[in-house]
Scaffold this active site. Structure first.
Site, PDB file in Angstrom:
ATOM      1  N   LYS A 133      -9.193   2.923  -2.570  1.00  0.00           N
ATOM      2  CA  LYS A 133      -9.598   2.280  -1.319  1.00  0.00           C
ATOM      3  C   LYS A 133     -10.956   2.805  -0.865  1.00  0.00           C
ATOM      4  O   LYS A 133     -11.153   4.009  -0.713  1.00  0.00           O
ATOM      5  CB  LYS A 133      -8.529   2.549  -0.257  1.00  0.00           C
ATOM      6  CG  LYS A 133      -8.685   1.747   1.030  1.00  0.00           C
ATOM      7  CD  LYS A 133      -7.476   1.987   1.934  1.00  0.00           C
ATOM      8  CE  LYS A 133      -7.503   1.087   3.159  1.00  0.00           C
ATOM      9  NZ  LYS A 133      -6.291   1.280   3.993  1.00  0.00           N
ATOM     10  N   GLU A 144       0.838  -1.200   0.000  1.00  0.00           N
ATOM     11  CA  GLU A 144       0.000   0.000   0.000  1.00  0.00           C
ATOM     12  C   GLU A 144       0.877   1.256   0.000  1.00  0.00           C
ATOM     13  O   GLU A 144       1.850   1.350   0.756  1.00  0.00           O
ATOM     14  CB  GLU A 144      -0.890  -0.029   1.243  1.00  0.00           C
ATOM     15  CG  GLU A 144      -1.876   1.101   1.369  1.00  0.00           C
ATOM     16  CD  GLU A 144      -2.814   0.928   2.564  1.00  0.00           C
ATOM     17  OE1 GLU A 144      -3.695   1.775   2.733  1.00  0.00           O
ATOM     18  OE2 GLU A 144      -2.655  -0.061   3.314  1.00  0.00           O
ATOM     19  N   CYS A 180      -5.722  -3.260   1.689  1.00  0.00           N
ATOM     20  CA  CYS A 180      -5.596  -3.415   3.147  1.00  0.00           C
ATOM     21  C   CYS A 180      -6.935  -3.615   3.862  1.00  0.00           C
ATOM     22  O   CYS A 180      -7.529  -4.675   3.785  1.00  0.00           O
ATOM     23  CB  CYS A 180      -4.820  -2.223   3.707  1.00  0.00           C
ATOM     24  SG  CYS A 180      -4.180  -2.485   5.387  1.00  0.00           S
TER      25      CYS A 180
END
Length: 276
Positions: free
Chosen positions: A112, A44, A146
């Site tokens: 994200k 990330e 994540c």
């Protein structure tokens, strides 16, 4: 179906230096390709660093200019690259991941959707597209970042849409060992797909990253896993095993969607939903 060899780069890189991280990505892409990998997944926000705070807007502009070099690296080593980076668009900053094919052609970009903790909510705007996929080496590949993978709805949506391999660039801090060790393999098993979970490592901006990158498979067996130190983890996405596990484990076929309550705050377990 052919087997895809995937490499997961567990690294801190050099937080705050896009040129240094491009140099490292080039070197690790060469190592991964030499090991027979057709795909390299970096962590990330790899291009800029994660805990760089106020530098993120400036670094996002540098990362945008560096995207062409990422594509050149992929083409130079004939390897697909998935890489995390901040993305600025319309005055908003997104925590993004980008997939480039082995010919250097951009294949997919994901923002994200689930932001973790005060730090991410301070700097980023959540994305609003849950399902991003591409075709790579005969597989349907999806992208999450994540914290997204900790929501079972996200992974199941990918499974139902046909994702075979889910790429998850990650920045998981040390208190979250359970996530890497238990939850990610469980997600792969319950949704019958492979998950390439590539974490950061080291100390950065107040965060201590746990490492433990893993290539989790659908059969429930432990996959290759890194330790806490920087590592290039290489493992195989066995497509024959994927097909066999989907035949043996019929979670997806046995679902009863009409039985489950809608995802509504006013219809919690033990409560009746109001009449429409």
């Amino acid at each position: 179906m052919p087997t895809l060899r995937a490499a997961l780069l567990q690294s801190q890189g050099r937080p705050g230096s896009v040129p240094a991280n491009l140099e490292l990505l080039d070197a690790e892409a060469a190592r991964a390709a030499a090991a027979g990998a057709g795909l390299l997944v970096a962590p990330e926000l790899f291009l800029t660093g994660y805990g760089v705070g106020e530098a993120l807007p400036r670094l996002a502009r540098e990362a945008r200019d560096a995207e062409a070099e990422v594509d050149r690296i992929a083409a130079r080593h004939r390897i697909a690259l998935a890489c995390g980076l901040p993305e600025e668009d319309g005055g908003a900053l997104y925590n993004a991941a980008r997939l480039t094919g082995p010919d250097g052609r951009p294949l997919a970009r994901y923002r994200k959707t689930h932001l973790w903790g005060p730090y991410e909510h301070t700097w980023f705007t959540p994305g609003d597209t849950a399902l991003v996929q591409a075709r790579l080496h005969g597989l349907t590949v999806g992208l999450l970042i994540c914290y997204d993978v900790e929501f079972p709805e996200m992974v199941r949506a990918h499974a139902l849409a046909g994702t075979d391999l889910l790429l998850v660039p990650t920045a998981l801090p040390a208190p979250g060992r359970f996530i890497a060790e238990t939850l990610v393999p469980a997600r792969a098993f319950e949704s019958q797909l492979h998950i390439a979970y590539a974490n950061r490592t080291g100390h950065e901006g107040g965060f201590d990253f746990v490492g433990l990158s893993t290539l989790a498979g659908p059969a429930g067996h432990p996959g290759p896993r890194a330790g806490a130190a920087p590592e290039l983890l290489v493992g195989d996405v066995d497509t024959d095993a994927l097909a066999a596990s989907r035949t043996a484990n019929t979670y997806l076929a046995d679902r009863r969607p009409g039985l489950y309550p809608a995802d509504r705050q006013d219809a919690l377990p033990g409560q009746e939903a109001p009449a429409p």
